[in-house]
Design an enzyme around this catalytic site. Structure first.
Site, PDB file in Angstrom:
ATOM      1  N   CYS A 182       0.852  -1.202   0.000  1.00 24.20           N
ATOM      2  CA  CYS A 182       0.000   0.000   0.000  1.00 24.20           C
ATOM      3  C   CYS A 182       0.881   1.243   0.000  1.00 24.20           C
ATOM      4  CB  CYS A 182      -0.889   0.029   1.239  1.00 24.20           C
ATOM      5  SG  CYS A 182      -1.850  -1.460   1.517  1.00 24.20           S
TER       6      CYS A 182
ATOM      7  N   CYS B 295       2.419   2.970  -3.265  1.00 24.80           N
ATOM      8  CA  CYS B 295       1.628   3.962  -4.011  1.00 24.80           C
ATOM      9  C   CYS B 295       1.242   5.144  -3.124  1.00 24.80           C
ATOM     10  CB  CYS B 295       0.355   3.337  -4.568  1.00 24.80           C
ATOM     11  SG  CYS B 295       0.625   2.185  -5.913  1.00 24.80           S
ATOM     12  N   HIS B 296       0.745   4.844  -1.907  1.00 21.94           N
ATOM     13  CA  HIS B 296       0.118   5.885  -1.088  1.00 21.94           C
ATOM     14  C   HIS B 296       1.106   6.588  -0.164  1.00 21.94           C
ATOM     15  CE1 HIS B 296      -3.944   4.788  -2.338  1.00 21.94           C
ATOM     16  NE2 HIS B 296      -3.639   3.524  -2.131  1.00 21.94           N
TER      17      HIS B 296
ATOM     18  N   CYS C  96     -36.181   2.272  17.066  1.00 20.99           N
ATOM     19  CA  CYS C  96     -35.273   2.327  18.217  1.00 20.99           C
ATOM     20  C   CYS C  96     -34.395   3.571  18.161  1.00 20.99           C
ATOM     21  CB  CYS C  96     -34.371   1.095  18.260  1.00 20.99           C
ATOM     22  SG  CYS C  96     -35.192  -0.385  18.846  1.00 20.99           S
ATOM     23  N   HIS C  97     -33.688   3.757  17.053  1.00 21.21           N
ATOM     24  CA  HIS C  97     -32.576   4.714  17.038  1.00 21.21           C
ATOM     25  C   HIS C  97     -33.014   6.166  16.830  1.00 21.21           C
ATOM     26  CE1 HIS C  97     -29.697   1.492  17.405  1.00 21.21           C
ATOM     27  NE2 HIS C  97     -30.319   0.839  16.450  1.00 21.21           N
TER      28      HIS C  97
ATOM     29  N   CYS D 285     -28.156  -6.088  14.524  1.00 24.38           N
ATOM     30  CA  CYS D 285     -29.443  -5.435  14.786  1.00 24.38           C
ATOM     31  C   CYS D 285     -30.561  -6.168  14.049  1.00 24.38           C
ATOM     32  CB  CYS D 285     -29.405  -3.979  14.325  1.00 24.38           C
ATOM     33  SG  CYS D 285     -29.036  -2.819  15.645  1.00 24.38           S
TER      34      CYS D 285
END
Lengths: 106, 257
Positions: B72, B75-76, B176-177, B218
């Site tokens: 990774c 490139c980054h 609920c939320h 959930c």
């Protein structure tokens, strides 16, 4: 190599009480749970945790299957002299991990 | 000692900014709903178990993978620079696919196209670790979903799913939320469902988990049938929830009860 996170002072005054906190990545599989195929997953826990200060043992604990994954241990000790504290975990399947800490005591 | 003091100052700034974000905003993150013990566990980078995965993710970031033999970092570069704010943006439209992907999907896209490596399995430790490492680079930054017109349809679908009753208990997410947030379900406080801390180390799981895993949790609780792991429904809900939490500060990787 196991992933380990340790929180301890790098320096201390002689006679100070210091806290050493250690966290290690480990599944702590109890040996009581069936897997998706219905068979029991073999036990895989850290059995023993110890700490030595310049080779002298200062802390030891036995771990059991009831301890959660990624166990976090915190203990206190008295700073005696400069040197190395070695934390050592050992357990099922030949698991061994060591973490040395350099502490300077003035 | 100065380094410790700097660290404490940085932690102080982080806490103060969390408090600031709260002023005048009725939205509360899961972090703000937690008790002081769990907040302390999350704030201490040597006590937050998610940081073990971050450690693994940092190693994976630097390690070469796939037929291209690239890491990774090749490139980054430095993740602290290149990945700052990235986790606050996703889900976003991937130009090459012309559809929305979440952060895990984006990581796998990089793996298959640029590294020419097999995609990491959903919810595998390797993928969660990289996700946690990338998310950490956005800690303390406001959630900033892109104003991409392509995302509007996905968000609308997510909003509809959020409002839709389902399962044997005939509940929607909103029941609920939105309607009962802050009240108790059994012994636990119902949070407002703002995804500020993902991937989270959930103590009940004894492991790190993604927002998808939390959504499945959930849905099972509503006694509905969860969608497959790679279903578009999760992506739609993620896109909607991130838009709903726009401007709230990321505290990833979080600890949750």
């Amino acid at each position: 190599m196991a992933n380990i996170l340790v929180n301890a002072p790098k320096t201390a005054k002689k006679g100070d009480i210091i806290e050493i906190k250690a966290l290690i990545m480990h599944p702590m599989e109890t040996g009581f749970r069936p897997g998706t195929n219905g068979r029991i997953i073999p036990r895989n826990i850290v059995e023993d945790f110890s700490a030595t200060w310049n080779g002298r043992e200062i802390f030891r604990m036995k771990m059991s299957p009831a301890i959660a994954a990624n166990p976090f241990v915190s203990f206190f000790t008295v700073a005696t002299g400069s040197g190395t504290v070695v934390l050592r975990w050992s357990g099922d399947g030949g698991f061994v991990a060591e973490h040395p800490l350099a502490i300077t005591v003035t | 000692m100065t380094r410790l003091r700097l660290g404490l100052a940085a932690a102080g700034v982080f806490c103060a900014s969390l408090a600031l974000a709260q002023a005048g905003d009725p939205r509360r993150s899961g972090y703000q709903e937690m008790g002081p013990a769990l907040r302390k566990m999350q704030d201490d980078d040597t006590a937050n178990p998610a940081m073990l995965f971050v450690q693994a993710g940092a190693a994976a970031w630097a390690g070469k993978a796939g037929a291209a033999g690239k890491s990774c970092a090749d490139c980054h570069g430095d993740a602290a620079v290149s990945m700052a704010g990235v986790a606050a943006r996703y889900p976003a439209i991937a130009p090459t696919l012309n559809r929305a992907v979440d952060l895990d999907g984006r990581i796998n896209l990089c793996r298959t196209t640029h590294q020419q490596a097999p995609a990491l399995a959903s919810e595998s430790d390797d993928l969660l670790a990289l996700g946690a490492f990338v998310a950490l680079q956005s800690r303390g930054l406001p959630i900033a979903p892109p104003d991409d017109p392509g995302l509007a349809a996905v968000r609308t679908q997510g909003a509809a799913l959020y409002e839709r009753r389902q399962g044997q208990l005939n509940l929607s997410c909103a029941n609920c939320h939105d309607d009962n947030a802050g009240r108790k379900l059994a012994g636990a406080t119902i949070p407002q469902a703002h995804p500020t801390g993902y991937p989270i180390y959930r103590l009940e799981w004894q492991s790190l988990g993604s927002l998808r895993r939390r959504l499945r949790n959930c849905i099972v609780g509503m006694r509905a049938e969860p969608w497959d792991y790679d279903a578009a429904e999760y992506l739609a809900l993620e896109a909607y929830l991130m838009d709903r939490a726009r401007g709230m500060l990321l505290d990833a990787p979080g600890v949750r009860p």
